[in-house]
Design a protein around this motif. Structure first.
Motif, short mmCIF file in Angstrom:
data_model
loop_
_atom_site.label_atom_id
_atom_site.label_comp_id
_atom_site.label_asym_id
_atom_site.label_seq_id
_atom_site.Cartn_x
_atom_site.Cartn_y
_atom_site.Cartn_z
N GLY A 123 7.38 -9.74 -46.07
CA GLY A 123 7.19 -9.72 -47.51
C GLY A 123 6.30 -10.84 -48.00
O GLY A 123 5.83 -11.68 -47.23
N LEU A 124 6.08 -10.85 -49.32
CA LEU A 124 5.24 -11.83 -49.98
C LEU A 124 6.00 -12.48 -51.13
O LEU A 124 6.91 -11.88 -51.71
CB LEU A 124 3.98 -11.16 -50.53
N ILE A 125 5.59 -13.71 -51.46
CA ILE A 125 6.20 -14.45 -52.57
C ILE A 125 5.10 -14.85 -53.55
O ILE A 125 4.04 -15.34 -53.14
CB ILE A 125 6.94 -15.69 -52.06
N PHE A 126 5.39 -14.67 -54.84
CA PHE A 126 4.48 -15.06 -55.91
C PHE A 126 5.24 -16.00 -56.85
O PHE A 126 6.42 -15.78 -57.13
CB PHE A 126 4.03 -13.83 -56.72
N ILE A 127 4.56 -17.03 -57.36
CA ILE A 127 5.19 -18.00 -58.26
C ILE A 127 4.26 -18.25 -59.44
O ILE A 127 3.05 -18.42 -59.26
CB ILE A 127 5.48 -19.34 -57.54
N SER A 128 4.82 -18.29 -60.65
CA SER A 128 4.00 -18.51 -61.84
C SER A 128 4.81 -19.14 -62.96
O SER A 128 6.04 -18.99 -63.02
CB SER A 128 3.40 -17.18 -62.32
N ASP A 129 4.11 -19.82 -63.87
CA ASP A 129 4.73 -20.32 -65.10
C ASP A 129 4.91 -19.19 -66.11
O ASP A 129 5.72 -19.30 -67.02
CB ASP A 129 3.86 -21.42 -65.73
N LYS A 130 4.11 -18.14 -65.95
CA LYS A 130 4.17 -17.00 -66.87
C LYS A 130 4.80 -15.81 -66.16
O LYS A 130 4.72 -15.70 -64.93
CB LYS A 130 2.77 -16.62 -67.34
N GLU A 131 5.39 -14.92 -66.94
CA GLU A 131 6.00 -13.74 -66.34
C GLU A 131 4.94 -12.93 -65.60
O GLU A 131 3.89 -12.61 -66.15
CB GLU A 131 6.67 -12.89 -67.41
N ILE A 132 5.23 -12.60 -64.35
CA ILE A 132 4.27 -11.92 -63.48
C ILE A 132 4.26 -10.43 -63.77
O ILE A 132 5.32 -9.80 -63.83
CB ILE A 132 4.62 -12.18 -62.00
N ASN A 133 3.06 -9.90 -63.95
CA ASN A 133 2.91 -8.45 -64.13
C ASN A 133 2.95 -7.79 -62.75
O ASN A 133 2.00 -7.91 -61.98
CB ASN A 133 1.60 -8.16 -64.84
N VAL A 134 4.03 -7.13 -62.45
CA VAL A 134 4.23 -6.57 -61.11
C VAL A 134 3.13 -5.58 -60.75
O VAL A 134 2.67 -5.52 -59.59
CB VAL A 134 5.61 -5.91 -61.01
N SER A 135 2.65 -4.82 -61.70
CA SER A 135 1.60 -3.84 -61.42
C SER A 135 0.32 -4.49 -60.93
O SER A 135 -0.45 -3.88 -60.18
CB SER A 135 1.33 -2.97 -62.64
N ASP A 136 0.09 -5.74 -61.32
CA ASP A 136 -1.11 -6.46 -60.88
C ASP A 136 -1.04 -6.83 -59.40
O ASP A 136 -2.05 -7.21 -58.81
CB ASP A 136 -1.32 -7.74 -61.70
N THR A 137 0.14 -6.75 -58.81
CA THR A 137 0.31 -7.11 -57.39
C THR A 137 0.36 -5.89 -56.48
O THR A 137 0.60 -6.03 -55.29
CB THR A 137 1.60 -7.94 -57.20
N ALA A 138 0.12 -4.71 -57.05
CA ALA A 138 0.21 -3.48 -56.26
C ALA A 138 -0.80 -3.44 -55.12
O ALA A 138 -0.56 -2.78 -54.10
CB ALA A 138 0.02 -2.26 -57.17
N LYS A 139 -1.91 -4.15 -55.28
CA LYS A 139 -2.94 -4.15 -54.23
C LYS A 139 -2.45 -4.79 -52.94
O LYS A 139 -3.08 -4.63 -51.89
CB LYS A 139 -4.20 -4.86 -54.72
N PHE A 140 -1.33 -5.51 -53.02
CA PHE A 140 -0.78 -6.18 -51.83
C PHE A 140 0.32 -5.36 -51.15
O PHE A 140 0.89 -5.81 -50.16
CB PHE A 140 -0.21 -7.55 -52.20
N ASP A 141 0.64 -4.14 -51.68
CA ASP A 141 1.81 -3.40 -51.18
C ASP A 141 1.72 -3.05 -49.70
O ASP A 141 2.76 -2.95 -49.02
CB ASP A 141 1.99 -2.12 -51.99
N ASN A 142 0.54 -2.84 -49.19
CA ASN A 142 0.39 -2.46 -47.77
C ASN A 142 -0.13 -3.59 -46.90
O ASN A 142 -0.59 -3.36 -45.79
CB ASN A 142 -0.56 -1.26 -47.66
N PHE A 143 -0.05 -4.83 -47.40
CA PHE A 143 -0.57 -5.98 -46.66
C PHE A 143 0.19 -6.20 -45.36
O PHE A 143 1.41 -5.98 -45.28
CB PHE A 143 -0.47 -7.24 -47.52
N THR A 144 -0.56 -6.64 -44.35
CA THR A 144 0.01 -7.15 -43.11
C THR A 144 -0.17 -8.66 -43.09
O THR A 144 -0.83 -9.24 -43.97
CB THR A 144 -0.71 -6.55 -41.89
#
Length: 207
Positions: free
Chosen positions: A98-119
């Motif tokens: 899996g992957l971890i994302f950290i932000s001061d602002k609420e993360i828009n999950v749809s913006d991270t969809a490009k990483f769904d199939n990452f190795t």
């Protein structure tokens, strides 16, 4: 935490690394049943969360230190490490990567969809390209990769390099299927270690 020994405080102090309080504010994986609730991942008691959805699962959490401390400045934190554990026995689809994302602002999950199939290699290449281009990290950039591929030990401690933030997105990418078919994802525990408040560094110690 079997296999890992930490000198941390479980109370919400400002001068020692401790277990931080987070609440789940969004998830898209559904729940397989009442015994396998999403909230189980925040409980270090052996209970397990099993998604209903097939494929990647997103779990967005928010730091909730202020709720418990009552300290006005305690609305964000510095994250040093995360403990992630998948069930070792009794489940067909323990989380593998899996992957971890950290932000001061609420993360828009749809913006991270490009990483769904990452190795893992995709992640390494992405980080290299970002550094080479001196690109600035944004809220949709992953800050860490984790793997739970060891059949004999399903716990990992992820080093987050003292990232400051308020929101953490855990993207469970894929399970280690034990049946040979496409599966949901099973995860047992997610723990957050760090310091309360903005830039609140302290004397944490690892054994």
């Amino acid at each position: 935490m079997k296999g890992f020994q930490y000198v941390v405080s479980e109370t919400n102090t400002w001068r020692e690394m401790h277990l931080l309080s987070f609440d789940i504010i969004y998830a898209d994986g559904g729940e397989l049943g009442p015994m396998y609730r999403l909230h189980n991942i925040l409980l270090d008691n052996g209970s397990v969360y099993c998604s209903r959805r097939i494929g990647a699962v997103n779990i967005l959490t928010q730091y909730s230190g202020y709720v418990y401390s009552g300290i006005i400045a305690d609305r964000s934190c510095t994250l040093c490490k995360m403990i992630i554990r998948a069930p070792l026995f009794g489940f067909t689809a323990p989380c593998k990567e899996g992957l971890i994302f950290i932000s001061d602002k609420e993360i828009n999950v749809s913006d991270t969809a490009k990483f769904d199939n990452f190795t893992k290699q995709d992640y390494v290449d992405y980080v290299k390209i970002k550094k080479r281009s001196q690109g600035r990290e944004d809220d949709s950039d992953p800050v860490a990769w984790f793997s739970l591929a060891d059949e004999n030990h399903k716990t990992t401690v992820v080093d987050l390099d003292s990232k400051h933030g308020k929101y953490v997105l855990i993207k469970l990418l894929r399970p280690e299927s034990r049946t040979g078919s496409v599966e949901n994802i099973d995860i047992q525990y997610v723990g957050f270690l760090g310091y309360s408040g903005p830039n609140a560094f302290g004397a944490g110690k690892l054994c």
